[in-house]
Design an enzyme around this catalytic site. Sequence first.
Site, PDB file in Angstrom:
ATOM      1  N   ALA A 133    -120.335  51.565   8.361  1.00  0.00           N
ATOM      2  CA  ALA A 133    -120.363  50.176   7.912  1.00  0.00           C
ATOM      3  C   ALA A 133    -119.101  49.788   7.150  1.00  0.00           C
ATOM      4  O   ALA A 133    -118.673  48.636   7.206  1.00  0.00           O
ATOM      5  CB  ALA A 133    -121.608  49.914   7.063  1.00  0.00           C
ATOM      6  N   CYS A 134    -118.486  50.732   6.461  1.00  0.00           N
ATOM      7  CA  CYS A 134    -117.279  50.405   5.708  1.00  0.00           C
ATOM      8  C   CYS A 134    -116.127  50.025   6.634  1.00  0.00           C
ATOM      9  O   CYS A 134    -115.189  49.351   6.216  1.00  0.00           O
ATOM     10  CB  CYS A 134    -116.878  51.563   4.800  1.00  0.00           C
ATOM     11  SG  CYS A 134    -116.570  53.092   5.702  1.00  0.00           S
ATOM     12  N   ALA A 135    -116.191  50.448   7.898  1.00  0.00           N
ATOM     13  CA  ALA A 135    -115.130  50.156   8.857  1.00  0.00           C
ATOM     14  C   ALA A 135    -115.610  49.286  10.016  1.00  0.00           C
ATOM     15  O   ALA A 135    -114.864  49.067  10.974  1.00  0.00           O
ATOM     16  CB  ALA A 135    -114.562  51.467   9.408  1.00  0.00           C
TER      17      ALA A 135
END
Length: 167
Positions: A133-135
């Site tokens: 999710a961070c990317a």
Amino acid sequence: QEFVELATRFWLDSGVYGQLEAFRSGLNEVVPVECFTAFDAAELRDMICGQDSVEWGERELLDHLHPSGGLTEHSPAYQHLVAVLLDMDQGNRSRFLDFVSSCPRFPPGGIDSFHVDVFPDSATGRGFPRSRACANQLYLPAYSSKEELRERLHEAMHGSAGHHEQE
């Protein structure tokens, strides 16, 4: 009755007054608070948090879901994903966004400010889709059908809820 009134006053007024004033002061250092009076609460929320409604069509999905790592727009997994996303209702669209980005809304600017890189995932065999999710990355195992992808994605999206929110 008195307890309820005191508790309400504490939670909505006196108990958070210091935090609200600190927030207002910090915000005022960046943008004068008076600038916000030109907007109503809904407009501010949409500008800061994005819109509640998650709308997309096939063209938008093709433009903002980027096949990567050997997937192409002609790959069955990618085509199945687009079809499954088009069939989703609002609740599941929000859940999908949450799964791939940790936010159930598009960022301010809508889908034009959003993208997801879609990769094949051979490491999990025929397990569940996974995300970073961070990317804004989604990893899809090679499923034999659109229905299998739909079921596994649904399970993955709903099974991952709660890592950053409370319902």
